[in-house]
Design an enzyme around this catalytic site. Sequence first.
Site, PDB file in Angstrom:
ATOM      1  CG  ASN A  44      -0.405  -0.170   2.523  1.00 31.51           C
ATOM      2  OD1 ASN A  44       0.613  -0.839   2.685  1.00 31.51           O
ATOM      3  ND2 ASN A  44      -1.021   0.424   3.521  1.00 31.51           N
ATOM      4  CB  ILE A  45       1.721   3.680  -2.265  1.00 25.04           C
ATOM      5  CG1 ILE A  45       2.665   2.504  -2.568  1.00 25.04           C
ATOM      6  CG2 ILE A  45       2.460   5.017  -2.381  1.00 25.04           C
ATOM      7  CD1 ILE A  45       3.163   2.448  -4.003  1.00 25.04           C
ATOM      8  CD  GLU A  46      -1.604   4.851   4.464  1.00 22.85           C
ATOM      9  OE1 GLU A  46      -1.100   5.705   5.229  1.00 22.85           O
ATOM     10  OE2 GLU A  46      -2.319   3.899   4.859  1.00 22.85           O
ATOM     11  CB  CYS A  55      -5.289  -1.398  -1.608  1.00 18.12           C
ATOM     12  SG  CYS A  55      -6.585  -0.584  -0.683  1.00 18.12           S
ATOM     13  CD  GLU A  57      -5.393  -5.970  -1.214  1.00 20.10           C
ATOM     14  OE1 GLU A  57      -4.883  -4.840  -1.166  1.00 20.10           O
ATOM     15  OE2 GLU A  57      -6.059  -6.469  -0.296  1.00 20.10           O
ATOM     16  CB  CYS A  93     -10.968  -2.353   0.568  1.00 19.08           C
ATOM     17  SG  CYS A  93     -10.357  -1.683  -0.999  1.00 19.08           S
ATOM     18  CB  CYS A  96      -8.943  -4.308  -3.600  1.00 21.73           C
ATOM     19  SG  CYS A  96      -7.675  -3.056  -3.313  1.00 21.73           S
TER      20      CYS A  96
END
Length: 145
Positions: A44-46, A55, A57, A93, A96
């Site tokens: 994940n990369i926020e 996310c 995935e 989620c 995804c």
Amino acid sequence: MEEKYLRLINKAFEIRKMAYSPYSNFKVGAALLCENGKIYEGCNIENGAYGPSICAERVAFVEAVKNDERDFDAIAIVTGPKGADVYDMGSPCGVCRQFMSEFCDDNFKVIMTKMTKEGELLDSKILTMDEILPDRFKLKDFNRL
Ligand code: THU
């Protein structure tokens, strides 16, 4: 559990370390196995504006699709808060699920895991695409694309 899926889980465990998640402090790794045996990974990369966050995935699928992969067997997911001793099982989620659905048939496997921070597998659960998103919307089915 088949050897190929144990290997996939280890890849997800390793890539989880690369998560960029300073806002949630929740780190996720995903490893996607193609029918041809290749594996693509994502974390994940926020983002400080929150909305643009992505996310693990979807990052794994983006990696695969841009390499012209279209046939997928399974995805393994390792989730857990930064610094935890045990990473409890997490499931993809809704966004995804729909994203994966575009490229997966009903039997695609989603492997969820519970692991120690040392990488020991404590528990796992495998659900199919059909089970995690029943009656899914597929534009392809209408347009015969
Ligand atoms: N996240 C994932 O990467 N995959 C999931 O399956 C659940 C949630 C990320 C999004 C966000 O960066 C953080 O975990 C907390 O929701």
